[in-house]
Design an enzyme around this catalytic site. Structure first.
Site, PDB file in Angstrom:
ATOM      1  N   LYS A 118      19.295 -15.908 -10.908  1.00 48.57           N
ATOM      2  CA  LYS A 118      20.570 -15.538 -10.283  1.00 48.57           C
ATOM      3  C   LYS A 118      20.711 -15.984  -8.835  1.00 48.57           C
ATOM      4  O   LYS A 118      21.787 -15.862  -8.269  1.00 48.57           O
ATOM      5  CB  LYS A 118      20.762 -14.017 -10.373  1.00 48.57           C
ATOM      6  CG  LYS A 118      20.847 -13.487 -11.799  1.00 48.57           C
ATOM      7  CD  LYS A 118      21.085 -12.002 -11.834  1.00 48.57           C
ATOM      8  CE  LYS A 118      19.871 -11.208 -11.456  1.00 48.57           C
ATOM      9  NZ  LYS A 118      18.820 -11.248 -12.485  1.00 48.57           N
ATOM     10  N   LYS A 176      30.676 -15.323 -10.797  1.00 53.67           N
ATOM     11  CA  LYS A 176      30.448 -16.717 -10.407  1.00 53.67           C
ATOM     12  C   LYS A 176      30.562 -17.664 -11.596  1.00 53.67           C
ATOM     13  O   LYS A 176      30.565 -18.882 -11.429  1.00 53.67           O
ATOM     14  CB  LYS A 176      29.081 -16.852  -9.736  1.00 53.67           C
ATOM     15  CG  LYS A 176      28.981 -16.148  -8.393  1.00 53.67           C
ATOM     16  CD  LYS A 176      27.608 -16.325  -7.780  1.00 53.67           C
ATOM     17  CE  LYS A 176      27.559 -15.721  -6.376  1.00 53.67           C
ATOM     18  NZ  LYS A 176      27.849 -14.280  -6.360  1.00 53.67           N
TER      19      LYS A 176
END
Length: 648
Positions: free
Chosen positions: A370, A412
């Site tokens: 991440k 995202k």
């Protein structure tokens, strides 16, 4: 061995009883000398009588010294508490001498009695300090003594100076203090120097180390002082107060962590999730990435819903050990069986066997790379773990007849500019494709923004930077992000398991994160929450400066929420549904094949090309400043991925 070395060796070899005997003899001799000086010459006193009287005086001195405990007081500890014992000694010996003079018919004036007491008191003190000075001189011969400065002329600094005064290898030479009222005086025998004048005074002080004796100062203030001193070439050590060392200084306890909800300006989520209990109670639940920030919070909240068994699936041994120990402490009160599994999501056979053997019914897939900059620099590893790993793990869930599979995604992934976001978006597309073709396992995706307090959040970064005295770094002055707390995100993820809107297509849920927050505003709130001020052009004397470093590759100014363009409501006000149709099966199959080829060959350009071909919004290589030489692939994921892909 030199005579000085022999003397030092003999002094250091003396036992404690031997040292006490020396002190006792000194007090005896002192009493005799003082009596002889004050009473002589005495007419009519024959030699034998004088000898007997002096022997009695010596015994008086020894008895009084022993009675008040003078021989037990160490030389380097001879301070204010020893003065009272010395006064008692002088008083007892003086009274005994006066009585002796009456019995032996020795004339003594009243003034003589006062002289005896004063002489004994001063003589005892002088003898101790003379012995201490001699001993220190012997110890210092040939020894290297470090000259140090003490920053802070308060109580802690004074106590430190007194403690170091008799140290064999350390000698304090001056105080440093910001208080202008102290800079013109002498404290504990040492001058107080202004920190602003330190550079000019260093040559005279000849000190190369500074001890920070400022226990009440904030970490940021200590960090600023440390930077200033280190810039002058000085070594710096932070010393706690004596009260803090013994744990009695309540004001020195660690500051409470920031209240995340207050930083975001949003209210806590009410614990009104009864529907979750009906889905999770008595079930076998597996959490991948259980040792991560989101995974561990999911585990904590899952315990409260009393699953029959909680499987902690984690690749990192230390993270698995940590979360297992925490879960076992919590599981006892809820009668939950904790099963730690050390394995990778890319290992298809191991993942499938684990789910079958444990009877897994529900999977929360939180395992992923991440960190945006790291995945940006390692596109092959990101593709292998986030895309192929998700496909392998979800396919294993189908083979094991798992009831429900929940993918944890990120905002995202919506029209991404970063490799991390693009890999998560492709993982969403894979899950949607499996949902269309799975007859038993129900798939869903839960998408949310940044989680405060997680390993990838700006919160720990800003906290560390503030603790070091700044500066706090921003990539852009106007960058905004969606935020929520870990507890709220995990609670809503669990709640989403009770919703069934499009079981044949796979639900894409989006958590309500409120309005996007300007990162600069968040940084300023954190600085103010620490009781500090922001250093700026308008406030040049502030504590912490905020510095803009420029957007990183793949970073956007603002994040989006919806792929389909519109978010639909659900039965819970903080969970919405995205109208995401996904890709046809042949497109997903082509994307996975291209991803496997890129991972098999370790081709980073090919990895980015896969993402550009199948993920809307992700730029092609020609549109970026991609530099093959500047990237370093995390290769340990590849050996696992290649053999698993051969079996798919």
């Amino acid at each position: 061995m030199s005579p000085r070395a022999k003397l030092l060796h003999r002094v250091m070899a003396l036992s404690r009883p031997g040292k006490r005997l020396i002190f006792l003899v000194v007090d005896m001799v002192l009493a005799v000398v003082v009596f002889a000086v004050v009473t002589a010459p005495t007419p009519g006193l024959i030699s034998l009588q004088a000898t007997l009287v002096l022997l009695v005086v010596a015994c008086m001195g020894a008895a009084a010294s022993r009675a008040v405990g003078l021989p037990r007081i160490k030389l380097n500890a001879y301070g204010r508490h020893a003065l009272l014992a010395t006064a008692k000694y002088a008083t007892l010996v003086t009274l005994g001498m006066i009585a002796l003079c009456q019995v032996a018919r020795i004339a003594i004036e009243p003034a003589g009695a006062a002289e005896i007491g004063l002489a004994l008191f001063l003589g005892c003190i002088a003898s101790r300090y003379a012995m201490l000075t001699l001993l220190q001189w012997i110890l210092r011969q040939g020894a290297v003594r470090r000259r140090v400065l003490i920053y802070g002329a308060g109580d802690t600094g004074v106590q430190m100076a007194l403690a170091l005064r008799h140290h064999q290898h350390i000698v304090p030479v001056a105080f440093l203090d910001d208080d202008v009222h102290l800079q013109s005086v002498t404290v504990a025998g040492l001058p107080v120097v202004s920190p602003q004048r330190l550079e000019a005074a260093l040559s005279d002080l000849a000190a190369y180390r500074v001890l920070l004796a400022m226990p009440s100062a904030s970490n940021a203030r200590l960090a600023q002082i440390t930077k200033m001193l280190q810039a002058l070439g000085l070594e710096v050590q932070v010393m706690p107060s004596f009260a803090k060392l013994v744990g009695t200084d309540t004001a020195a306890q660690p500051a409470a962590p920031e209240m995340h909800a207050q930083l975001l300006g949003r209210s806590e989520l009410a614990d009104d999730t009864p529907a979750v209990g009906t889905v999770l109670a008595g079930r076998v639940v597996l959490v991948s990435g259980a040792g991560g920030s989101v995974g561990s919070e999911l585990c904590r909240q899952l315990i409260a819903h009393r699953p029959r068994r909680l499987i902690l699936y984690e690749r990192c041994e230390l993270a698995l050990y940590t979360i297992e120990r925490e879960m076992r402490d919590l599981a006892g009160a809820h009668d939950v069986d904790i099963v730690p599994i050390l394995g990778s999501i890319i290992d298809a056979r191991f993942a499938r066997n684990t789910m079958i053997e444990t009877g897994t019914e529900i999977v929360f897939h939180a395992a992923a790379y991440k960190h945006v900059p790291l995945v940006e620099a390692n596109p092959v590893a990101g593709l292998a773990n986030n895309v192929i790993g998700t496909h392998v793990f979800a396919d294993a869930a189908i083979s094991a007849s798992v009831d429900q599979f929940v993918l944890i995604s990120t905002d995202k992934a919506v029209r991404p500019r970063s490799v991390m976001g693009a890999t998560k978006r492709l993982a969403e597309l894979v899950i949607q494709d499996l949902a269309k073709r799975s007859a038993r396992t129900r798939f869903s995706t839960v998408r949310f923004g940044n989680v405060l307090g997680s390993s990838g959040s700006v919160l720990p970064l800003f906290r560390d930077q503030i603790a070091r005295g700044g500066p706090v770094t921003l990539t852009h002055d106007d960058v905004t992000r969606y935020f929520m707390t870990l507890a709220e995100a995990a609670q809503l993820v669990l709640l989403s398991t009770a919703f069934r809107h499009r079981p044949a297509l796979g639900d894409s849920f989006v958590l309500d994160m409120g309005q996007p927050i300007r990162i600069r505003d968040l940084a300023e709130r954190m600085i103010l929450a620490k009781g500090l001020s922001v250093k700026s052009a308008d406030n040049p004397s502030g504590d912490i400066e905020i510095v803009v470093t420029g957007l990183r590759q793949g970073e956007k100014l603002h994040e989006d929420l919806s792929v389909g363009g519109k978010l639909l409501p659900t039965s819970h006000p903080k969970i919405r549904r995205d109208q995401d149709t996904g890709l046809p099966h042949f497109a997903v199959a082509s994307a996975l094949k291209a991803a496997r080829d890129a991972v098999r060959t370790g081709d980073q350009r090919a990895a980015r090309a896969v993402l550009a071909d199948w993920v809307d919004g992700f730029p092609r290589i020609d549109d970026t400043s991609f530099n093959r030489e500047a990237t370093v692939t995390v290769w340990y994921a590849i050996p696992l991925a290649v053999p698993q892909m051969a079996r798919m």
